[in-house]
Design a protein around this motif. Structure first.
Motif, PDB file in Angstrom:
ATOM      1  N   PHE A 145      -4.842 -13.199 -13.069  1.00 31.68           N
ATOM      2  CA  PHE A 145      -4.403 -13.403 -11.682  1.00 31.68           C
ATOM      3  C   PHE A 145      -4.941 -12.293 -10.782  1.00 31.68           C
ATOM      4  CE2 PHE A 145      -1.286 -12.237  -8.426  1.00 31.68           C
ATOM      5  CZ  PHE A 145      -1.227 -13.412  -7.693  1.00 31.68           C
ATOM      6  N   TYR A 146      -4.792 -11.049 -11.253  1.00 34.21           N
ATOM      7  CA  TYR A 146      -5.248  -9.935 -10.420  1.00 34.21           C
ATOM      8  C   TYR A 146      -6.768  -9.954 -10.260  1.00 34.21           C
ATOM      9  CZ  TYR A 146      -0.518  -8.185 -10.919  1.00 34.21           C
ATOM     10  OH  TYR A 146       0.852  -8.064 -10.878  1.00 34.21           O
ATOM     11  N   LEU A 147      -7.468 -10.367 -11.317  1.00 32.94           N
ATOM     12  CA  LEU A 147      -8.920 -10.465 -11.225  1.00 32.94           C
ATOM     13  C   LEU A 147      -9.322 -11.513 -10.175  1.00 32.94           C
ATOM     14  CD1 LEU A 147     -11.669  -9.606 -12.356  1.00 32.94           C
ATOM     15  CD2 LEU A 147     -11.452 -11.448 -14.057  1.00 32.94           C
ATOM     16  N   ALA A 148      -8.604 -12.636 -10.191  1.00 31.35           N
ATOM     17  CA  ALA A 148      -8.900 -13.684  -9.203  1.00 31.35           C
ATOM     18  C   ALA A 148      -8.615 -13.194  -7.790  1.00 31.35           C
ATOM     19  CB  ALA A 148      -8.072 -14.935  -9.514  1.00 31.35           C
ATOM     20  N   VAL A 149      -7.505 -12.471  -7.628  1.00 31.50           N
ATOM     21  CA  VAL A 149      -7.163 -11.956  -6.296  1.00 31.50           C
ATOM     22  C   VAL A 149      -8.225 -10.985  -5.796  1.00 31.50           C
ATOM     23  CG1 VAL A 149      -5.516 -10.507  -5.039  1.00 31.50           C
ATOM     24  CG2 VAL A 149      -4.686 -12.316  -6.532  1.00 31.50           C
ATOM     25  N   VAL A 150      -8.660 -10.092  -6.674  1.00 35.35           N
ATOM     26  CA  VAL A 150      -9.676  -9.106  -6.274  1.00 35.35           C
ATOM     27  C   VAL A 150     -10.986  -9.807  -5.926  1.00 35.35           C
ATOM     28  CG1 VAL A 150     -11.079  -7.196  -7.118  1.00 35.35           C
ATOM     29  CG2 VAL A 150      -8.619  -7.220  -7.548  1.00 35.35           C
ATOM     30  N   SER A 151     -11.364 -10.809  -6.714  1.00 34.34           N
ATOM     31  CA  SER A 151     -12.624 -11.523  -6.454  1.00 34.34           C
ATOM     32  C   SER A 151     -12.582 -12.242  -5.111  1.00 34.34           C
ATOM     33  CB  SER A 151     -12.887 -12.534  -7.575  1.00 34.34           C
ATOM     34  OG  SER A 151     -12.927 -11.894  -8.819  1.00 34.34           O
ATOM     35  N   LEU A 152     -11.479 -12.933  -4.862  1.00 33.94           N
ATOM     36  CA  LEU A 152     -11.365 -13.672  -3.593  1.00 33.94           C
ATOM     37  C   LEU A 152     -11.273 -12.722  -2.405  1.00 33.94           C
ATOM     38  CD1 LEU A 152      -8.893 -16.450  -4.786  1.00 33.94           C
ATOM     39  CD2 LEU A 152     -11.304 -16.722  -4.230  1.00 33.94           C
ATOM     40  N   ALA A 153     -10.551 -11.623  -2.598  1.00 38.97           N
ATOM     41  CA  ALA A 153     -10.465 -10.637  -1.511  1.00 38.97           C
ATOM     42  C   ALA A 153     -11.841 -10.037  -1.241  1.00 38.97           C
ATOM     43  CB  ALA A 153      -9.468  -9.544  -1.882  1.00 38.97           C
ATOM     44  N   GLY A 154     -12.642  -9.843  -2.299  1.00 41.32           N
ATOM     45  CA  GLY A 154     -14.004  -9.343  -2.117  1.00 41.32           C
ATOM     46  C   GLY A 154     -14.849 -10.315  -1.312  1.00 41.32           C
TER      47      GLY A 154
END
Length: 624
Positions: free
Chosen positions: A23-32
């Motif tokens: 989940f956190y990886l997805a959040v960081v990717s989308l925020a990037g």
């Protein structure tokens, strides 16, 4: 075997537990991705619109495409939550909450693009309806101003509708976190504030049911109106390919088509990742697929009629534009739309295709791809091949436009993924209502007398706890027939027959809604007419006071103020302005228990217990 009250509660609230690393990886990717788009936008603001592919003759392209696409995506949420609610389509319940959230986030995404397209973001205040120093007011005859009103009204009403639907479920989350983490934990405090003191009492459900129905009735015309107004941005012009009476239904059908496909795209992985297989079943996806067959057919019909009108009208300019669209250098885009938006969705007529997750997911992606290119084709080709051959031109998006477009998808998916971990993704109370309906007798008989729900504080009362909605109704009927005329109920679901059994008065929320709607109607015409008198300009051959175009402003005012007044009425009568629950409330009433609180005299307690016993209460509590 269908899930019980408690299992529905646990399945949905378990999905809100602490997420894993993925989940956190997805959040960081989308925020990037969003950050990358922000850098592109900063570069565009600093360097000017010359860094985009926009130039003569194409002044509207990818940014307006994104605006129309995301507004379209927002449509199916209201279709599922409001129209199918009024039609009593039970299959909508499991998917309605996520579709409503999708609506909110899609409108938020869409709202960015008119600002981005302006280039000069700071000039946006010119379209806000307020009197400026130079007496420059917005022109309410312009479809662009209608757009601002329609989209902002749609966003406001959808947001209120979404939040109101969540209040009982937020109360369930509040009670769970309070029992597991303690009342002072930050999560308990947040959900206590969000649930507005919801107790699930009969009084609250009574006003809530009326209010929710009015919200659905007010939101329903927005499904048709918003994209019709968006289509008028084009249809009100004289360009070939745009000046078409078929645009409003064409846009509305396409919007619902893409929105339903996006619901599939979002829900299929969400169901698996959040372990919601017991609540969101293949049946729900199959019904969505069947609806897509209908919208694909309407879109295909619109494609055919558009070509027929271009040929049959005898307008050579219109016909040359359409032939260029079908057989010119951009023909790949036209035929891609036909394949992705009509032919491929028709594969859902085969049961095997609409009952397999992989085919559902792949087709939903292709429909979204086709609908995005349909918007680009409509917007771009009309400008690139209009009346004058020397004005013909081409358009190619630059890396800046593509970066901002990619960021818009990141923006949308980022909000949605945060929603799945922070709020109930499936409406608990509506799913539990299906169980309650099976427990309630088909034709409950009303009491002999009207029952009051305001319990006096100085008199004792008896609280009976049940696990069955039918037993609660039996107990309430027995008590009021025995002369106990003041009682209150607690329930995790709305029990519609209680209104009839207890002979409750009609909710006065309806008067608030009516008055608000009438004020909005008058206010809309007053704003548009007053502005026209200040400007006193003749635009498009219309006199300053053009009442027919002002109907759009009046309509949006009706819906907006009607919804806000409805919300005010609900908050006042259901007392949704406190943080604390009602006295005698038990946290189990938001999960799987039903309560009946009956007021009585000191010498009537034993008699009341005797009247309650045939309904088999699990617990009896006496409050002095």
């Amino acid at each position: 075997m269908p899930p019980s009250y408690g299992q529905i509660n646990d399945d949905v609230l378990n999905a809100m537990e602490k997420p894993g690393y993925a989940f956190y990886l997805a959040v960081v990717s989308l925020a990037g991705l969003v950050g990358l788009a922000a850098l592109c936008l900063m570069y565009q603001v600093q360097a000017g619109m010359g860094v985009t592919g926009l130039n003569r003759p194409v002044g509207w392209a990818v940014y307006i495409t994104n605006f129309v696409f995301w507004v379209g995506i927002a449509h199916s949420g209201t279709l599922i939550s409001a129209i199918l609610y009024l039609m009593r389509a039970k299959w909508r319940d499991a998917v309605s909450r996520s579709a409503e959230a999708m609506t909110i986030f899609a409108v938020m995404t869409a709202g960015l693009f008119p600002l981005i397209h302006l280039g000069r973001l700071w000039a946006v205040y010119y379209i806000i309806p307020y009197p400026s120093q130079r007496q420059i007011w917005p022109n309410f005859v312009s479809p662009l101003v209608w757009d601002v009103l329609a989209v902002s009204t749609y966003f406001t009403v959808s947001l209120i509708f979404w939040y109101i639907g969540m209040i009982p479920d937020l109360a369930a989350a509040r009670d769970r976190y309070r029992s597991e983490l303690g009342p002072e934990h930050v999560k308990s405090r947040i959900y206590r504030a969000l649930s507005l003191g919801w107790s699930g009492s009969g009084t609250q459900w009574h006003h809530y049911g009326r209010s929710y129905l009015f919200f659905a009735a007010l939101a329903t015309p927005l499904v048709v109106s918003v994209h019709s107004v968006v289509s008028w941005d084009f249809a009100m012009s004289l360009l070939p390919g745009w000046h078409s009476a078929i645009f409003p239904p064409y846009f509305v059908a396409g919007a619902i088509h893409s929105g339903l496909a996006m619901v599939l795209t979002l829900l299929i992985p969400m169901r698996k990742l959040l372990h919601l297989e017991r609540l969101i079943e293949m049946h729900h996806f199959e019904m969505l697929a069947k609806t897509i067959i209908l919208t694909a057919t309407i879109v295909g019909y619109a494609y055919g009629v558009e070509a027929f009108i271009a040929w049959y009208s005898g307008d050579l300019v219109e016909w040359q534009n359409h032939k260029w669209r079908m057989f010119g250098p951009v023909a790949w885009m036209y035929w891609l739309c036909v394949v992705c938006n009509v032919l491929i969705p028709w594969l859902f007529v085969f049961r095997r295709m609409r009952t397999h997750y992989l085919s559902l997911f792949v087709i939903s992606l292709l429909v979204n791809l086709g609908m995005w290119f349909e918007r680009l084709m409509l917007i771009y080709t009309a400008q690139a091949h209009d009346f004058l051959p020397h004005n013909f031109g081409r358009y190619l998006p630059t890396w800046v436009e593509l970066g901002i477009t990619a960021g818009s998808f990141g923006f949308f998916f980022l909000f949605f993924i945060l929603f799945t971990r922070g709020l109930p993704t499936v409406p608990l109370s509506e799913l539990k209502e299906h169980i309650a309906q099976k427990e309630i007798p088909p034709t409950p008989k009303p009491c002999q007398h009207r029952v009051g729900q305001r319990l006096p504080q100085h008199r004792p009362s008896v609280l009976a706890v049940f696990s069955n909605a039918g037993n609660l109704l039996d107990a309430a009927k027995s008590c009021c027939d025995s002369g106990f005329e003041v009682m209150e109920t607690f329930s995790p679901v709305k029990l519609e027959p209680l209104t009839e059994i207890l002979k409750l008065k009609k909710s006065p929320v309806r008067f608030f809604t009516l008055v608000g709607a009438l004020c909005g109607l008058a206010g809309g015409f007053w704003l548009a007419g007053g502005t026209a008198l200040v400007n006193s300009l003749t635009v498009g051959g219309k006199p300053p006071l053009s009442w027919i175009p002002f109907c759009v402003v009046g309509f949006e005012g009706t819906i907006l103020l009607g919804s806000l007044a409805n919300l005010l009425g609900l908050a006042l009568f259901a007392r949704l302005f406190r943080l604390e629950t009602r006295p005698c409330y038990d946290p189990r009433f938001s999960r799987d228990k039903f309560g009946l609180l009956v007021s009585c005299g000191p010498d009537q307690i034993e008699l009341l217990k005797e009247r309650l016993s045939p309904a088999r209460p699990e617990e009896l509590h006496v409050h002095q």
